[in-house]
Motif scaffolding. Sequence first.
Motif, PDB file in Angstrom:
ATOM      1  N   ASN A  27       0.946  -1.142  -0.014  1.00  0.00           N
ATOM      2  CA  ASN A  27      -0.085   0.065  -0.024  1.00  0.00           C
ATOM      3  C   ASN A  27       0.990   1.200  -0.057  1.00  0.00           C
ATOM      4  N   GLU A  30       2.811   1.713  -3.567  1.00  0.00           N
ATOM      5  CA  GLU A  30       1.681   1.769  -4.392  1.00  0.00           C
ATOM      6  C   GLU A  30       1.317   3.355  -4.527  1.00  0.00           C
ATOM      7  N   LEU A 134      -5.787  -2.158   6.917  1.00  0.00           N
ATOM      8  CA  LEU A 134      -5.669  -1.842   5.191  1.00  0.00           C
ATOM      9  C   LEU A 134      -6.771  -1.392   4.694  1.00  0.00           C
ATOM     10  N   TRP A 138      -6.423   1.861   2.448  1.00  0.00           N
ATOM     11  CA  TRP A 138      -7.080   1.958   1.104  1.00  0.00           C
ATOM     12  C   TRP A 138      -8.390   2.594   0.789  1.00  0.00           C
TER      13      TRP A 138
END
Length: 237
Positions: A27, A30, A134, A138
């Motif tokens: 994450n 990214e 997460l 996200w």
Amino acid sequence: MMVTLHWSDVVLRLVATLAAGIAFGLNRDEHGRPAGLRTTTLVCLAACLSMLQVNWLLDTTGKKSGSFVTLDLMRLPLGVLSGMGFIGGGAILRRENMVLGVTTAATLWIVTIIGLCFGGGQIILGVTGTVLGLGVLWGLNFVERKLREDHRAALIVIADTKNPVIQELISRCAEVSIQIAGQSVVYSEQGKIIELHFDLRWRGHRHNFWPPVFLSELASRPGVMTLQWKPSGFTGM
């Protein structure tokens, strides 16, 4: 936490820890943020290993199974958390009016806790923390991009006093709903040069601190010597 630790338990905890650390690291990578794949995985793994060591020491020879509390073994994970506080503080940077790295520090903090959970044998708790963490990184990142919030910026303009760009600047700001909350003026070169400092406020999407398009147009006008845009109050990832 079990007093007697088997290798099957160790493997399960390490695998779960590596999976959680890698997921958080992906994450961060990214989005091109610090504390990426290797950092989060190492932090999570280190926390897990510290709890595994504690678990192994619970069955110390010469101690009864119910008396391990007197060893005060929990000082080891507490020391890990204290150390992570320093690392997290070092990840936070302040550049003028902008604060960067807050989410990075928070990510390191949660992967440490997750590693301690897996290392201590609380697999369900660790998995739950991983899923929720997460989901925050996200899912709420998408929500933040849609939110509108108050922004502030400082605008510095140095121009010829005979140039009408100042009045045009004020009217163009009003057209795009940018409020001039304050301003100061400095004259130089015997009143021929004017330097204005504007305190601007507006509402916009999160992390959108780019200057309005019309500023580049005004900066190219004859008589405009300097036009500087400085956003403030930004809290970055």
